[in-house]
Scaffold this motif. Structure first.
Motif, PDB file in Angstrom:
ATOM      1  N   ALA A 372     -16.606  18.754  23.670  1.00 42.52           N
ATOM      2  CA  ALA A 372     -16.159  19.115  22.321  1.00 42.52           C
ATOM      3  C   ALA A 372     -14.819  18.459  21.993  1.00 42.52           C
ATOM      4  O   ALA A 372     -14.630  17.920  20.896  1.00 42.52           O
ATOM      5  N   VAL A 373     -13.879  18.485  22.934  1.00 39.77           N
ATOM      6  CA  VAL A 373     -12.554  17.903  22.687  1.00 39.77           C
ATOM      7  C   VAL A 373     -12.656  16.413  22.409  1.00 39.77           C
ATOM      8  O   VAL A 373     -12.079  15.891  21.440  1.00 39.77           O
ATOM      9  N   ILE A 374     -13.385  15.705  23.242  1.00 39.59           N
ATOM     10  CA  ILE A 374     -13.495  14.243  23.090  1.00 39.59           C
ATOM     11  C   ILE A 374     -14.247  13.892  21.804  1.00 39.59           C
ATOM     12  O   ILE A 374     -13.818  13.018  21.033  1.00 39.59           O
ATOM     13  N   THR A 375     -15.365  14.580  21.541  1.00 38.30           N
ATOM     14  CA  THR A 375     -16.174  14.262  20.357  1.00 38.30           C
ATOM     15  C   THR A 375     -15.406  14.511  19.063  1.00 38.30           C
ATOM     16  O   THR A 375     -15.367  13.663  18.167  1.00 38.30           O
ATOM     17  N   VAL A 376     -14.778  15.692  18.966  1.00 33.22           N
ATOM     18  CA  VAL A 376     -14.048  16.033  17.740  1.00 33.22           C
ATOM     19  C   VAL A 376     -12.859  15.110  17.537  1.00 33.22           C
ATOM     20  O   VAL A 376     -12.621  14.609  16.434  1.00 33.22           O
ATOM     21  N   THR A 377     -12.118  14.845  18.597  1.00 30.56           N
ATOM     22  CA  THR A 377     -10.929  13.998  18.471  1.00 30.56           C
ATOM     23  C   THR A 377     -11.303  12.593  18.027  1.00 30.56           C
ATOM     24  O   THR A 377     -10.685  12.025  17.112  1.00 30.56           O
ATOM     25  N   LEU A 378     -12.315  12.013  18.661  1.00 29.76           N
ATOM     26  CA  LEU A 378     -12.719  10.649  18.290  1.00 29.76           C
ATOM     27  C   LEU A 378     -13.292  10.607  16.880  1.00 29.76           C
ATOM     28  O   LEU A 378     -13.013   9.670  16.112  1.00 29.76           O
ATOM     29  N   ALA A 379     -14.094  11.602  16.518  1.00 28.57           N
ATOM     30  CA  ALA A 379     -14.699  11.609  15.183  1.00 28.57           C
ATOM     31  C   ALA A 379     -13.628  11.733  14.092  1.00 28.57           C
ATOM     32  O   ALA A 379     -13.643  10.996  13.103  1.00 28.57           O
ATOM     33  N   LEU A 380     -12.683  12.650  14.281  1.00 31.19           N
ATOM     34  CA  LEU A 380     -11.640  12.831  13.270  1.00 31.19           C
ATOM     35  C   LEU A 380     -10.692  11.639  13.224  1.00 31.19           C
ATOM     36  O   LEU A 380     -10.219  11.253  12.142  1.00 31.19           O
ATOM     37  N   ALA A 381     -10.416  11.048  14.386  1.00 33.66           N
ATOM     38  CA  ALA A 381      -9.567   9.852  14.397  1.00 33.66           C
ATOM     39  C   ALA A 381     -10.225   8.709  13.633  1.00 33.66           C
ATOM     40  O   ALA A 381      -9.565   7.955  12.913  1.00 33.66           O
ATOM     41  N   ALA A 382     -11.549   8.571  13.784  1.00 35.56           N
ATOM     42  CA  ALA A 382     -12.274   7.517  13.060  1.00 35.56           C
ATOM     43  C   ALA A 382     -12.231   7.765  11.550  1.00 35.56           C
ATOM     44  O   ALA A 382     -12.038   6.840  10.755  1.00 35.56           O
ATOM     45  N   LEU A 383     -12.396   9.035  11.134  1.00 38.30           N
ATOM     46  CA  LEU A 383     -12.345   9.358   9.705  1.00 38.30           C
ATOM     47  C   LEU A 383     -10.948   9.161   9.129  1.00 38.30           C
ATOM     48  O   LEU A 383     -10.789   8.942   7.921  1.00 38.30           O
ATOM     49  N   ALA A 384      -9.943   9.229   9.994  1.00 40.37           N
ATOM     50  CA  ALA A 384      -8.569   9.058   9.528  1.00 40.37           C
ATOM     51  C   ALA A 384      -8.141   7.595   9.456  1.00 40.37           C
ATOM     52  O   ALA A 384      -7.072   7.308   8.900  1.00 40.37           O
ATOM     53  N   LEU A 385      -8.923   6.680   9.980  1.00 43.11           N
ATOM     54  CA  LEU A 385      -8.528   5.268  10.024  1.00 43.11           C
ATOM     55  C   LEU A 385      -8.185   4.683   8.649  1.00 43.11           C
ATOM     56  O   LEU A 385      -7.222   3.917   8.522  1.00 43.11           O
ATOM     57  N   PRO A 386      -8.952   4.985   7.587  1.00 44.14           N
ATOM     58  CA  PRO A 386      -8.580   4.415   6.275  1.00 44.14           C
ATOM     59  C   PRO A 386      -7.163   4.774   5.832  1.00 44.14           C
ATOM     60  O   PRO A 386      -6.587   4.075   4.993  1.00 44.14           O
ATOM     61  N   ALA A 387      -6.590   5.836   6.382  1.00 43.21           N
ATOM     62  CA  ALA A 387      -5.245   6.247   5.974  1.00 43.21           C
ATOM     63  C   ALA A 387      -4.206   5.179   6.287  1.00 43.21           C
ATOM     64  O   ALA A 387      -3.129   5.159   5.676  1.00 43.21           O
ATOM     65  N   THR A 388      -4.517   4.296   7.235  1.00 35.46           N
ATOM     66  CA  THR A 388      -3.569   3.222   7.567  1.00 35.46           C
ATOM     67  C   THR A 388      -3.423   2.224   6.423  1.00 35.46           C
ATOM     68  O   THR A 388      -2.482   1.434   6.418  1.00 35.46           O
ATOM     69  N   GLN A 389      -4.341   2.245   5.466  1.00 36.90           N
ATOM     70  CA  GLN A 389      -4.293   1.324   4.322  1.00 36.90           C
ATOM     71  C   GLN A 389      -3.806   2.016   3.051  1.00 36.90           C
ATOM     72  O   GLN A 389      -4.005   1.516   1.952  1.00 36.90           O
ATOM     73  N   LEU A 390      -3.158   3.169   3.200  1.00 40.36           N
ATOM     74  CA  LEU A 390      -2.704   3.945   2.048  1.00 40.36           C
ATOM     75  C   LEU A 390      -1.674   3.165   1.229  1.00 40.36           C
ATOM     76  O   LEU A 390      -0.696   2.648   1.763  1.00 40.36           O
ATOM     77  N   GLN A 391      -1.925   3.062  -0.070  1.00 39.05           N
ATOM     78  CA  GLN A 391      -0.985   2.430  -1.003  1.00 39.05           C
ATOM     79  C   GLN A 391      -0.553   3.476  -2.038  1.00 39.05           C
ATOM     80  O   GLN A 391      -1.376   4.220  -2.552  1.00 39.05           O
ATOM     81  N   LEU A 392       0.738   3.503  -2.323  1.00 33.97           N
ATOM     82  CA  LEU A 392       1.288   4.523  -3.210  1.00 33.97           C
ATOM     83  C   LEU A 392       1.914   3.896  -4.447  1.00 33.97           C
ATOM     84  O   LEU A 392       2.492   2.812  -4.383  1.00 33.97           O
ATOM     85  N   ALA A 393       1.791   4.580  -5.558  1.00 29.82           N
ATOM     86  CA  ALA A 393       2.435   4.169  -6.816  1.00 29.82           C
ATOM     87  C   ALA A 393       2.385   5.360  -7.752  1.00 29.82           C
ATOM     88  O   ALA A 393       1.552   6.264  -7.594  1.00 29.82           O
ATOM     89  N   LEU A 394       3.285   5.391  -8.715  1.00 33.35           N
ATOM     90  CA  LEU A 394       3.221   6.452  -9.713  1.00 33.35           C
ATOM     91  C   LEU A 394       2.097   6.167 -10.701  1.00 33.35           C
ATOM     92  O   LEU A 394       1.834   5.010 -11.038  1.00 33.35           O
ATOM     93  N   SER A 395       1.436   7.203 -11.155  1.00 35.36           N
ATOM     94  CA  SER A 395       0.331   7.029 -12.087  1.00 35.36           C
ATOM     95  C   SER A 395       0.854   6.642 -13.472  1.00 35.36           C
ATOM     96  O   SER A 395       1.969   6.985 -13.854  1.00 35.36           O
ATOM     97  N   ASP A 396       0.036   5.891 -14.211  1.00 39.45           N
ATOM     98  CA  ASP A 396       0.362   5.503 -15.585  1.00 39.45           C
ATOM     99  C   ASP A 396      -0.918   5.502 -16.403  1.00 39.45           C
ATOM    100  O   ASP A 396      -1.933   6.070 -15.965  1.00 39.45           O
ATOM    101  N   ASP A 397      -0.903   4.872 -17.564  1.00 40.44           N
ATOM    102  CA  ASP A 397      -2.096   4.863 -18.415  1.00 40.44           C
ATOM    103  C   ASP A 397      -3.273   4.178 -17.738  1.00 40.44           C
ATOM    104  O   ASP A 397      -4.429   4.437 -18.081  1.00 40.44           O
ATOM    105  N   GLY A 398      -2.993   3.293 -16.782  1.00 44.55           N
ATOM    106  CA  GLY A 398      -4.075   2.643 -16.043  1.00 44.55           C
ATOM    107  C   GLY A 398      -4.788   3.568 -15.090  1.00 44.55           C
ATOM    108  O   GLY A 398      -5.832   3.207 -14.537  1.00 44.55           O
ATOM    109  N   SER A 399      -4.246   4.782 -14.880  1.00 41.58           N
ATOM    110  CA  SER A 399      -4.895   5.774 -14.022  1.00 41.58           C
ATOM    111  C   SER A 399      -5.826   6.684 -14.802  1.00 41.58           C
ATOM    112  O   SER A 399      -6.575   7.457 -14.206  1.00 41.58           O
ATOM    113  N   GLU A 400      -5.771   6.612 -16.121  1.00 44.76           N
ATOM    114  CA  GLU A 400      -6.589   7.489 -16.957  1.00 44.76           C
ATOM    115  C   GLU A 400      -8.066   7.091 -16.877  1.00 44.76           C
ATOM    116  O   GLU A 400      -8.403   5.944 -16.554  1.00 44.76           O
TER     117      GLU A 400
END
Length: 744
Positions: A372-400
């Protein structure tokens, strides 16, 4: 804590009608005062005193700035023609002349004079200014009348689009979809309790607390700056935690009733025990949200404090009003003998009884904990991988949403003039030595002309007082593009030598530069805030459970949940995966305040489930001293109510995914996914597996820490040193205190 709540519970059930009357009076007074003195919410997202903001204020001082609502009108000539054609030009002039006569309109710009016509003459943009101030809505009749002026242009084949701030749709913080979430929560409560009266009680107290907190916010907005994003976040959190906290208390009350206690005894015990855990859980959420003030960004401070206030009201309402309601409901809340609800509660209290689905699941987990420990940890780590590409900006009219007039106009301008037109930068020159302003301004303009990433540099504009010069710079990329942020930094570095050489003050400013500055500030605050949250979770859990291993394990699980939440919003809101299915109106960089808010809220909610579940396991361990059995036994007692609480929160957060505000949608999605993962993958799978592996060592705390840390008593242990808490039945035998489950 439990002793104090016990005393309050005794008073509340004995004076239940008085308590109810006082609460109704308080809530009504807050509502009346809030509505009577309601102000307006603030849409600004700047940082007072920051470099770009200070330069923007300086520019407004020298050049003047409008504080009125405005609209943008985009004209597109028929295919194969331009506005150099007499017929198209005449149609455009007729529309602008008619627009000037619309009630509420104070000025109409000429696209030719303002140079807002594309080089090929196919697109022109006019700016309309209204008499309404920037913090007021333009009358709907005036907006419709302005649209009607386009009839002559459309008759000539010219396409006309209306947008800008004046046409931004203002909607209430809740809508029909949020109502669906409430109905789902009611269904989960009804299934959990098997009684509509029991199910309605948590919903009633949550709705009353949300009404009180929202009307209070409305009143405070007349004297304080409250972000226009704060009400939606406050309602979302206040509703979710309000239902869950009341759920835990009502659940405990009914469990006491099943064991044969009187109504008053059961209500007091529920208030003292489950109420202690609710207080602790609520305080973690409030502290985390209040901690958002350390970022020093007013909009984030407003959102954090407003949400913290809503959570505080939900806690106070659960502890203050609910005991009186439980006493007034009387025997109607007692499960009938032989009913399904009564049988489930007796099975939960009896180790030989039929285990719940959650207990069976945890039993399977602890039989093979490493898997359980190995399966859950690896699965959640894989789902978290896209977070490494997180880009931030304030929203504007282009977010509507693309269906709105504001977004359509935004896109038309970007297509015709380039994406940077929607987010121009300004280089401001001030404090120049006498007689050098014009020379310095020209030098700056020449220097900027060769900079990479710039689409256009406008001629130097000098203020009427002769004390400032400005050069408008149009980036080659849009306001939320990371390259625009890099351009701002490059321009500031490029003009710094000129400032030093000329003795002038030269700054890069404009609303886009201010937004980038705010975004950078929020991004920089994310890691320090994460460290504070992790450190706080360690201390709180060590104090609550008198253990070193449990806080470390809980914090690791919390970080996995946060990682999956961030990965989800990157995949959906940034990359566009399932965006259409989930109703996400636009994709691109995530609003800068989303990650830090999600982290703060998830921290509090993760600690909620940790407390509610692990406290039951700890109590079993203290009673039996059997690590393996205590994990399963604790789940028998608390698993069902934790599952119901998590499903309710997921339903509430998911309903806000369809909010009208594109900045709130990622928060709702992240919280729905985060709670789902934290409750089921982390707390009901990873936690039992780790505890079974640690055995006795899971419940140990070094002596020096045990002496140093305060005893929070979230389980009500100190009540055992006092009277057993009865107020109606003093002749019966004491019943050992338990946490969120029936006494044994």
């Amino acid at each position: 804590m439990a002793v104090l709540l016990h005393r309050w519970g005794v008073f509340a059930v004995r004076r239940c009608r008085t308590v109810l009357t006082v609460w109704l009076f308080v809530v009504a007074a807050i509502a009346v005062l809030g509505v009577t003195f309601a102000g307006s919410f603030d849409s600004q997202s700047d940082i007072p005193g920051s470099a770009a903001q200070s330069a923007l204020e300086e520019m407004d001082h020298h050049f003047g700035a409008s504080d009125r609502q405005s609209a943008e009108v985009v004209f597109e000539a028929p295919r194969g023609t331009s506005f150099e054609d007499p017929g198209n030009a005449a149609a455009l002039r007729r529309t602008l002349s008619a627009a000037a006569t619309v009630p509420g309109v104070t000025s109409v710009s000429d696209p030719v004079r303002s140079q807002t016509v594309t080089p090929d003459g196919t697109t022109a943009v006019a700016r309309i200014e209204f008499s309404a101030s920037a913090d007021q809505d333009v009358a709907e009749g005036d907006l419709n009348a302005l649209k009607d002026t386009a009839a002559s242009s459309r008759a000539a084949g010219v396409d006309v689009f209306f947008g800008g701030d004046a046409y931004k749709e203002s909607s209430p913080p809740v809508g029909p979809m949020e109502g669906v979430g409430v109905l789902v929560a009611l269904a989960v409560l009804a299934i959990t309790f098997g009684s509509m009266l029991s199910a309605g009680m948590p919903l009633l107290t949550a709705l009353v607390s949300v009404a009180a907190s929202m009307t209070g916010l409305m009143g405070l907005s007349s004297v304080l700056s409250v972000s226009d994003k704060a009400p939606t976040l406050a309602i979302m959190l206040g509703l979710a935690v309000g239902i869950d906290y009341a759920l835990f208390i009502v659940s405990r009350h009914r469990a006491e009733l099943v064991q044969g206690r009187s109504v008053r005894d059961a209500a007091v015990r529920a208030t003292a025990t489950a109420g202690s855990a609710v207080t602790f859980a609520g305080m973690t959420v409030i502290i985390a949200l209040a901690g958002l003030t350390v970022a020093g960004v007013p909009v984030l401070t407003s959102m954090g404090l407003s949400a913290a206030a809503a959570v505080a009201v939900a806690v106070v309402m659960s502890l203050g009003l609910l005991p009186a309601l439980l006493a007034l409901a009387g025997e109607r809340l007692r499960p009938k003998p032989g009913s399904r609800a009564a049988t489930r509660m007796r099975d939960a209290a009896d180790p030989a009884g039929k285990p719940s689905m959650g207990a069976r699941w945890v039993g399977a987990v602890v039989r093979r904990p490493w898997r359980a420990v190995i399966t859950v940890t690896l699965a959640l780590a894989a789902l978290a991988l896209p977070a490494t590409q997180l880009q931030l900006a304030l929203s504007d009219d282009g977010s509507e949403p693309t269906s709105t007039a504001v977004r359509q106009t935004y896109d038309k301008i970007a297509d015709a003039f380039g994406p940077g037109t929607n987010g121009p930068l300004v280089v401001l020159v001030t404090d120049a030595p006498t007689g050098t302003l014009k020379t310095t301004g020209q030098q700056v303009a020449q220097n900027l002309a060769g900079a990479k990433g710039i689409a256009r540099v406008s001629p130097v504009d000098y203020s009427s007082d002769g004390a400032a010069a400005r050069i408008q710079v149009t980036p080659g990329t849009g306001p939320r593009d990371p390259q625009t942020s890099e351009l701002v930094a490059a321009l500031q570095e490029r003009v710094s030598p000129l400032a030093a050489h000329s003795g002038s003050s030269i700054a890069v400013t404009g609303q886009t530069a201010v937004s980038i500055e705010v975004s950078d500030k929020l991004s920089g605050a994310l890691l320090p805030f994460a460290l504070v949250v992790v450190g706080l979770s360690l201390l709180l859990l060590m104090a609550a459970f008198r253990s070193l291993a449990i806080p470390i394990k809980a914090t690791f699980g919390f970080l996995l949940s946060v990682g999956v939440s961030f990965g989800t919003i990157v995949a959906v809101c940034q990359w566009g995966w399932l965006a259409g299915t989930l109703g996400v109106p636009s994709t691109g960089p995530i609003a800068s305040f989303v990650p830090i808010i999600v982290m703060a809220v998830l921290f509090g909610l993760a600690m909620d489930y940790e407390v509610f579940l692990v406290s039951a396991m700890r109590e079993e361990y203290v009673r039996t001293r059997r690590p393996y059995a205590s994990v399963i036994g604790g789940t028998r007692h608390a698993g069902r109510v934790v599952t119901a609480a998590a499903l309710i929160m997921v339903a509430v957060f998911a309903s806000f995914l369809f909010s009208h505000d594109p900045a709130i949608m990622p928060i709702a999605l992240a919280l729905a996914v985060g709670v789902l993962v934290d409750a089921f993958a982390v707390r009901l799978t990873l936690v039992p597996a780790v505890l079974s592996l640690l055995g006795h060592s899971a419940w140990k705390l070094p002596r020096f820490l045990d002496r140093w840390l305060p005893d929070l008593d979230v389980e009500g242990r100190h009540l055992e040193d006092k009277e057993d808490g009865r107020i109606d039945s003093p002749g019966t035998e004491p019943v050992p205190m338990t946490y969120l489950h029936a006494p044994k």
